[in-house]
Every structure is written in C-alpha cells, then in structure tokens.
Design a protein around this motif. Structure first.
Motif, PDB file in Angstrom:
ATOM      1  N   THR A  57       7.048 -11.134 -23.393  1.00 40.07           N
ATOM      2  CA  THR A  57       6.934 -12.380 -22.534  1.00 40.07           C
ATOM      3  C   THR A  57       5.851 -13.130 -22.267  1.00 40.07           C
ATOM      4  OG1 THR A  57       8.530 -10.655 -21.255  1.00 40.07           O
ATOM      5  CG2 THR A  57       7.780 -12.657 -20.204  1.00 40.07           C
ATOM      6  N   SER A  58       4.764 -12.370 -22.276  1.00 41.73           N
ATOM      7  CA  SER A  58       3.319 -12.962 -22.349  1.00 41.73           C
ATOM      8  C   SER A  58       3.441 -14.037 -23.152  1.00 41.73           C
ATOM      9  CB  SER A  58       2.247 -11.840 -22.045  1.00 41.73           C
ATOM     10  OG  SER A  58       1.108 -12.426 -22.238  1.00 41.73           O
ATOM     11  N   ALA A  59       3.270 -13.731 -24.470  1.00 43.93           N
ATOM     12  CA  ALA A  59       2.829 -14.502 -25.551  1.00 43.93           C
ATOM     13  C   ALA A  59       3.928 -15.315 -26.384  1.00 43.93           C
ATOM     14  CB  ALA A  59       2.136 -13.860 -26.690  1.00 43.93           C
ATOM     15  N   GLY A  60       5.197 -14.904 -25.575  1.00 46.31           N
ATOM     16  CA  GLY A  60       6.499 -15.748 -26.309  1.00 46.31           C
ATOM     17  C   GLY A  60       6.891 -17.193 -25.562  1.00 46.31           C
ATOM     18  N   ARG A  61       6.087 -17.375 -24.440  1.00 52.37           N
ATOM     19  CA  ARG A  61       6.729 -18.767 -23.813  1.00 52.37           C
ATOM     20  C   ARG A  61       6.545 -19.683 -24.549  1.00 52.37           C
ATOM     21  NH1 ARG A  61       1.054 -18.439 -20.310  1.00 52.37           N
ATOM     22  NH2 ARG A  61      -0.040 -19.952 -21.002  1.00 52.37           N
ATOM     23  N   ASN A  62       7.824 -20.351 -24.269  1.00 57.33           N
ATOM     24  CA  ASN A  62       8.230 -21.912 -24.768  1.00 57.33           C
ATOM     25  C   ASN A  62       8.548 -21.704 -26.252  1.00 57.33           C
ATOM     26  OD1 ASN A  62       7.943 -23.373 -22.256  1.00 57.33           O
ATOM     27  ND2 ASN A  62       5.660 -23.062 -22.592  1.00 57.33           N
ATOM     28  N   LYS A  63       8.373 -20.723 -26.652  1.00 58.58           N
ATOM     29  CA  LYS A  63       8.611 -20.669 -28.506  1.00 58.58           C
ATOM     30  C   LYS A  63      10.040 -20.600 -28.577  1.00 58.58           C
ATOM     31  CE  LYS A  63       4.400 -18.248 -29.266  1.00 58.58           C
ATOM     32  NZ  LYS A  63       3.604 -16.919 -29.729  1.00 58.58           N
ATOM     33  N   VAL A 324      -5.097 -18.872  -6.700  1.00 56.03           N
ATOM     34  CA  VAL A 324      -4.125 -19.458  -6.108  1.00 56.03           C
ATOM     35  C   VAL A 324      -4.438 -21.042  -6.036  1.00 56.03           C
ATOM     36  CG1 VAL A 324      -3.084 -19.950  -3.808  1.00 56.03           C
ATOM     37  CG2 VAL A 324      -3.452 -17.561  -4.378  1.00 56.03           C
ATOM     38  N   SER A 325      -5.852 -21.112  -5.619  1.00 58.56           N
ATOM     39  CA  SER A 325      -6.413 -22.601  -5.559  1.00 58.56           C
ATOM     40  C   SER A 325      -6.338 -23.415  -7.073  1.00 58.56           C
ATOM     41  CB  SER A 325      -7.805 -22.709  -5.045  1.00 58.56           C
ATOM     42  OG  SER A 325      -8.359 -23.771  -5.475  1.00 58.56           O
ATOM     43  N   ARG A 326      -6.444 -22.560  -8.115  1.00 63.76           N
ATOM     44  CA  ARG A 326      -6.620 -23.123  -9.215  1.00 63.76           C
ATOM     45  C   ARG A 326      -5.183 -22.852 -10.003  1.00 63.76           C
ATOM     46  NH1 ARG A 326     -11.336 -25.153 -11.844  1.00 63.76           N
ATOM     47  NH2 ARG A 326     -10.834 -24.228 -13.892  1.00 63.76           N
ATOM     48  N   GLY A 327      -4.142 -22.536  -9.151  1.00 67.83           N
ATOM     49  CA  GLY A 327      -2.685 -22.605  -9.917  1.00 67.83           C
ATOM     50  C   GLY A 327      -2.596 -21.723 -11.152  1.00 67.83           C
ATOM     51  N   MET A 328      -3.266 -20.374 -11.240  1.00 70.86           N
ATOM     52  CA  MET A 328      -3.549 -19.689 -12.659  1.00 70.86           C
ATOM     53  C   MET A 328      -2.162 -18.918 -12.797  1.00 70.86           C
ATOM     54  SD  MET A 328      -6.091 -20.797 -14.414  1.00 70.86           S
ATOM     55  CE  MET A 328      -5.777 -19.527 -15.615  1.00 70.86           C
ATOM     56  N   ILE A 329      -1.503 -18.327 -11.914  1.00 73.37           N
ATOM     57  CA  ILE A 329      -0.591 -17.633 -12.283  1.00 73.37           C
ATOM     58  C   ILE A 329       0.939 -17.958 -11.933  1.00 73.37           C
ATOM     59  CG2 ILE A 329       0.546 -15.252 -11.787  1.00 73.37           C
ATOM     60  CD1 ILE A 329      -2.374 -14.121 -11.499  1.00 73.37           C
ATOM     61  N   LYS A 330       1.797 -18.375 -12.623  1.00 73.67           N
ATOM     62  CA  LYS A 330       2.950 -19.066 -12.647  1.00 73.67           C
ATOM     63  C   LYS A 330       4.139 -17.767 -12.715  1.00 73.67           C
ATOM     64  CE  LYS A 330       0.987 -23.350 -13.524  1.00 73.67           C
ATOM     65  NZ  LYS A 330       0.713 -24.465 -13.171  1.00 73.67           N
ATOM     66  N   ARG A 331       4.927 -17.886 -11.807  1.00 76.06           N
ATOM     67  CA  ARG A 331       6.158 -16.979 -12.004  1.00 76.06           C
ATOM     68  C   ARG A 331       7.130 -17.869 -12.889  1.00 76.06           C
ATOM     69  NH1 ARG A 331       6.689 -11.381 -10.524  1.00 76.06           N
ATOM     70  NH2 ARG A 331       4.379 -11.037  -9.171  1.00 76.06           N
ATOM     71  N   VAL A 332       7.761 -17.237 -13.792  1.00 76.91           N
ATOM     72  CA  VAL A 332       8.815 -17.765 -14.754  1.00 76.91           C
ATOM     73  C   VAL A 332       9.711 -16.560 -14.931  1.00 76.91           C
ATOM     74  CG1 VAL A 332       9.441 -18.648 -16.869  1.00 76.91           C
ATOM     75  CG2 VAL A 332       7.379 -19.216 -15.879  1.00 76.91           C
ATOM     76  N   ASN A 333      11.037 -16.770 -14.385  1.00 77.97           N
ATOM     77  CA  ASN A 333      11.946 -15.807 -14.255  1.00 77.97           C
ATOM     78  C   ASN A 333      11.591 -14.431 -13.755  1.00 77.97           C
ATOM     79  OD1 ASN A 333      13.532 -17.409 -16.048  1.00 77.97           O
ATOM     80  ND2 ASN A 333      13.267 -16.270 -17.738  1.00 77.97           N
ATOM     81  N   GLY A 334      10.655 -14.686 -12.699  1.00 73.25           N
ATOM     82  CA  GLY A 334      10.286 -13.467 -11.961  1.00 73.25           C
ATOM     83  C   GLY A 334       8.941 -12.928 -12.364  1.00 73.25           C
ATOM     84  N   GLN A 335       8.633 -13.449 -13.716  1.00 74.63           N
ATOM     85  CA  GLN A 335       7.337 -12.797 -14.279  1.00 74.63           C
ATOM     86  C   GLN A 335       6.287 -13.549 -14.086  1.00 74.63           C
ATOM     87  OE1 GLN A 335       7.748  -9.796 -16.556  1.00 74.63           O
ATOM     88  NE2 GLN A 335       9.698  -9.834 -15.361  1.00 74.63           N
ATOM     89  N   PRO A 336       5.109 -12.808 -13.818  1.00 76.79           N
ATOM     90  CA  PRO A 336       3.852 -13.541 -13.731  1.00 76.79           C
ATOM     91  C   PRO A 336       3.047 -13.906 -15.067  1.00 76.79           C
ATOM     92  CG  PRO A 336       3.307 -11.378 -13.141  1.00 76.79           C
ATOM     93  CD  PRO A 336       4.873 -11.347 -13.612  1.00 76.79           C
TER      94      PRO A 336
END
Lengths: 371, 371
Positions: A57-63, A324-336
């Motif tokens: 999930t971590s490395a597969g994003r957008n592929k 939080v301030s840098r927007g570093m973690i985004k939830r996608v399908n519930g996954q951080p």
C-alpha cells in the motif's frame, strides 16, 4: 487530456517489474513526480509485498497493475509491446533471469534504444557475489554498516528502524534514472543502470569510513558512543532526545537539568571527551531525566533553547503539530500515506492515491489505444 | 574545452552554500554526474566539516571552493555574480537567514529565474518547529524512527550506523533538484525546493507506519525482533549475518547448523512465529554459531545456499572481493573514497577526486572569464 507542465515527469512511462520494497519505492518517487507507472506482476498472486503488512500500500500508490505470465508467449508479447512504448524499465530479478526470458539490456535496446533500463539487485550484475541470495541485513553486513549498528556497547544489530539498504538503493536508483532521462534529452539514447544494494549502502558509509581511519580505527563503542546526544527515558516511561553536540548546547542542557557543575567540568568540555566519558556522564543525565514527565522536559528544554524532540511513537506521528502543519500524512482509503517530503514552488507533485488491485489495468493498458 | 555528452550534468553549475553533511552529500552526487560545484565557504575557517574527521574529504570531492564573507558588500556582490551564472543554488542556513542577507528565493528569482533553489533545513521552512535547532538524532526522533531503533528489546538508540537523517535528506534533495532541472527544460523556469530533514525521515518511515497499523500496533520488540535474521557471533569473536526470512532458507540454516529438528518444529514454521518466539530460538542458534570461526561458517552456509555474509569491519571493506571486483573504493591522496554506487552503460560519471582547499578557486572563479 491536458498535460501539466508542472509535473516534471508527465508523459514518462515506467514499466516496473520489481517486487518488495527497493524497486517499488523508487518507482513511487517517479510516480509522485508525474510518471505513469505500470506495475507488471506475476499471476496469480502478484507482488509478494501485497501480503506483507502495508508495504504494498505504501509504495503502490497511484500505480497501474497488469498481471503477465512472462513465461507464456502472450505474456512475452505483451511485455514486448510495453517495452516499445515505455521510457523506463525497472527490474529486480536475480542477475540473468530477465536475459533468459528475452528481455535483457541488449534485447530491450534493440527493441527501443530510448529505454532507461534499471536493474536493482542485492550485490550487482557482476562480481563473485552476483548470484547469491540475500536480504537487507546481508547488504548492511557486507558494506560494514552492521559492524557499527545497534547499541554502541553491544553486538551488531540492524538497528536503523527503517529498511536502510532497501531505501538507500531505491534513492540511488531514482537519482540515476533521472540523470539518465536528462542525458537522453541530449543524446536521444537510453542507458543501462546496474544498482547494487550493497554498493549503495557502502556509498552511505563513505563519511564513516573516512571518520574511522581519521580517528585511528576506534572500536565500535568509541566510534558510536554518545552522551548528551540521544534518547533519555522520562518519569512517565516515554523518551525525549537531545542533540547537544556543541558546547553551548551541552552547558544549557546541564543548567536546565539542574546540574550546572557537570556542564562546567573541564574534563567534559570537548565533544570527543563527552563521547569518551559517556559511562560517567550518561548515568548522571539518566537520573535527572527520570525526575519529570516527557512533556515537562520538552517545555523546560525548549525554553532553554536546547535541541530537544519527543521520541514519537508511530501512533503519535499523525497528530504531531509539525507534520500536521506540513500536511505530511494523508489518509487514502483509511490508510496513512506519507507525502513526498519536499515542498516545491514552480513544480507540482501528484497527491498520494490508492494502490491498484492485481491486474486492474490489463484491459485498459494491454488492449488500450495507448499501445 | 570539450563537453562530454555522456556526463549527464555537464554544463550545470551548482553554487553550494551548505555545510556539514546533508547539503554537501547532495552536491557530491550532482558533481559525480558532471555538474560544476562551487562551494561557498565563510572565511576564515570555512565548512566546520573540514575539522570533523573525514566528513569533508568524503563529500568534498571534485568541488571548487570560494571563501566569501556574505555580510560584506564584496561578498554579497560576488554571490550576486555567482547567482546570475548558476543553475542550482543550495543552502542549509536556519530558515530566514539567507533572506535577511538579500538572497532569499524571491530575490534570487528576480536575479535569475532559471535557478533551482534548494533549501535544506532540520524541520522545513514552515511549521511550529521551523526555527528550532536540531541534529540527526532529533529528526529521527520526531519522525518516529528512533522509537523502533536500536536493540529490539532495549531503549531507543540511533543505531543505524550511518547518518540516516542527513543522508536521506541529501538523497531527496538530489532527486528533487534533478526533477526541477528536467522541468526547467520544458518551462524555462527554475523552482524552489523546501527540504525538511524530518519530513525525509518520515518518508522513509512510510512502509513501517503501514506495517505497524496492519500488525495491530505491536510493541517495539514484537515489531523489530528477529530470529534467523541478523548477526550471530562466531568462535573467533567475529560475526556472520544470515537473512533467513523464507522457510526454505530457515530450514537449510538449521540443517547446516546441525539442528534439523529446529527447522522442522511446527511452532516455528511461519516467519511471524519465528519473530514471536525469538527468545526461544536465538539462544539455540547462538550456541551453534559459537562452535566454529566466521570463515568456516561462511563456507558451510554458502555451500548450503543460505543467505550469509560476513559482518565486515570497516578496515575489511577495501579488500572484500565483491567491492574489489566492482571497483567501489578508490584511494585519492591516500584517502579511501567510495565511488558512486551505480554502474552505467550509456552514461558517464566523474571519477572521485580530491576536495578543495578553502578559497582555492577565489581567483579563478570570482575574477575568471566564466562570470
């Protein structure tokens, strides 16, 4: 469909035959920069990382994912089509495997001489170790990193927390692919990249190697032992870390802890002295830190302008005010998911998205108008 | 002077204001790819890394050095000229410092809008931590890596051996500079890059973060503890490391160690079981490994096709047959420098060379015909 001039790799197509972490982490970076990454997976199960707790999930994003049996004629024909229409080919098989399947560098270059062909392997495509099996810990071991890893006064432990060998080689593969793309802009030709995970760890060891000889080949404890620099346990069982390398920070730390004599002791005024006498210094610091809770020490030491940070546990990361301030973690399908860590002006990045189901793009890509 | 089409960054000029390790390691990579790197140092002492055991020699290779006092009018004028004639500007001051000196992103862009401007800082240019001091250990700490570092059953220790935060951010800076150069080829415009060392460590934590939640937030020992995977002490006081993640390797290891029952015990057949019961398994392995010297075990385990490597000490690296075969360590002025770790066809790299004396290029560059 519009093309964004600000996604630097918009229009670059990556065919990625790699599994597990090193290759996929590299192609994730290329995808974050706007490349189209087509993951080629072996049916029926696909990348084994799909079954390894979040790695996929971590490395597969957008592929995209296509499932191809490269031993079948249909699979070979489909890969041939992909090679004719791609910019980057990545593979992480044991050396020689892809050659035997008919897709070695020479064969691919004959099909499409603009391809940047990136091989990632444990020990490289040449040398006595080329055919050996190995994992992260083996590459750290042979490159000398393991010998200075873990507790300074204990045995070697692969103690980096993160997968140092996997990720280091992913980064070297990424810079090398980008350099080869830049070069292709001038020569019109692709290139072959032989990325050895072991050699990549050795490159990260470069500064330590010189330090080691410069300091007269000290034993591990002398080389890596620290005082006033590292994690200290607080009363509530949590930890803070302080980074008091410089004398001014060291003295401010001792003052704030209520032990000003320690900071003035002439025996401990030099950084190398504080490393040498760590067995005398650290117990005095340990005792002080145990007197208050983590957040109390954070407040006191921040006010004293000491470099101090909480030792965040993983579940604390998402609510850390800096992230939080840098927007570093985004939830996608519930996954951080962690965003690409560099912020840009004048350049765009693709936002983290979901990873594909195995073979999700077989129809669209293999039969689609793009090829 | 001829220009080599095969050095991908030939003709790219980097003005590098950074000190210590993260920025210089990044510009070393750009230099290895053929960029001209001009290191701007503060007189009279220059980069503090010059006095820190080899760090400067390691990352300074092939660079030029000019000594400029950026608080003087002459120094500012010289930097202005450099900015007008460069492609990449790198800086690692605390956020806001270069802006106050008149060389912030807006001012530089007004001088030369093709500049790729890369700032590297501990916490980034924004957010509540932006102005805090910190070192490697602090960035590892806030990004959660320290909480799972060191011995799995001990306290947090920055145990990666290499400078994980420094080098990770160097690599992210390098990929980002290259992506911005690619983009400039299409838009004609430079870009601004805000590299936070903390955010870069967090990006390396991405796979671990998902693993942690996927496994139900285990304590550090459960998350990081291993058996049959790591370093084991041998009779001669040296260490070997084995990477037996897969069942077949695990069973071959037990057979070769002379404990085939261990490999067949149904309790330990799964990888997660072998992690869980490490306190039962590791002592049995420890005992076996202590029966022979390192090189005997290397021979036996290689013959059994177990992933095994020596835990090389730093002084063993230069003679390791794999690194010798790959030409990975080159002596320059007697110092062992590690080559760029990727091998290429269709692309050239600059060979490792010496680091410059402070101000060696003041005459040639500041008064020279290039500017």
């Amino acid at each position: 469909m519009g093309v964004s001039l600000l996604l630097p790799l918009e229009g670059v197509r990556v065919v990625d035959l790699t599994n597990f972490l090193p290759g996929p982490f590299c192609s994730m970076i290329l995808s974050d920069f706007g490349a189209e990454v087509i993951k080629v997976e072996r049916p029926p199960k696909g990348d084994p990382a799909r079954y390894q707790g979040g790695m996929f999930t971590s490395a597969g994003r957008n592929k995209k994912s296509v499932a191809l049996d490269l031993k079948s004629d249909e699979g070979k024909e489909a890969l041939r089509k992909l090679v004719l229409n791609c910019d980057v080919l990545m593979e992480g098989f044991r050396p020689g495997v892809l050659d035997r399947l008919g897709f070695g560098w020479e064969a691919v270059r004959a099909l499409n001489d603009r391809v940047v062909y990136c091989s990632i392997s444990g020990f490289g495509q040449t040398g006595p170790n080329r055919d050996l099996a190995g994992h992260d810990v083996n590459y750290l071991s042979i490159a000398g990193a393991l010998s200075i890893s873990g507790d300074p006064d204990g045995p070697p432990v692969a103690g980096g927390g993160v997968q140092v060998a996997d990720l280091t080689s992913a980064m070297y593969a990424a810079v090398s692919v980008l350099a080869a793309i830049i070069n292709r802009g001038r020569t019109g030709k692709g290139a072959y990249l032989d990325v050895s995970m072991t050699d990549c760890v050795l490159a990260f060891m470069g500064p330590r190697i010189l330090e080691y000889f410069d300091r007269g080949m000290p034993p591990k404890g002398t080389m890596m032992g620290r005082s006033g620099f590292g994690a200290y346990r607080t009363r509530d069982g949590k930890y803070v870390s302080v980074g008091c390398l410089e004398l001014n920070f060291w003295q401010r730390l001792c003052d704030a802890l209520g032990d000003p004599e320690l900071g003035r002791d002439p025996k401990y005024l030099g950084w190398f002295d504080r490393m040498k006498y760590r067995a005398e210094i650290n117990p005095r610091l340990d005792e002080k830190f145990l007197l208050r809770d983590r957040d109390e020490w954070m407040k006191i030491l921040r006010e004293a302008d000491v470099p101090v940070t909480p030792v965040n546990r993983i579940e604390e990361l998402e609510n850390d005010p800096q992230f939080v301030s840098r927007g570093m973690i985004k939830r996608v399908n519930g996954q951080p998911l962690v965003a690409f860590p560099v912020k840009f002006e004048g350049l765009e990045l693709r936002e983290p998205g979901p990873a594909p189901e195995l073979g999700a793009d077989n129809g669209g890509i293999l039969g689609g108008p793009g090829l």
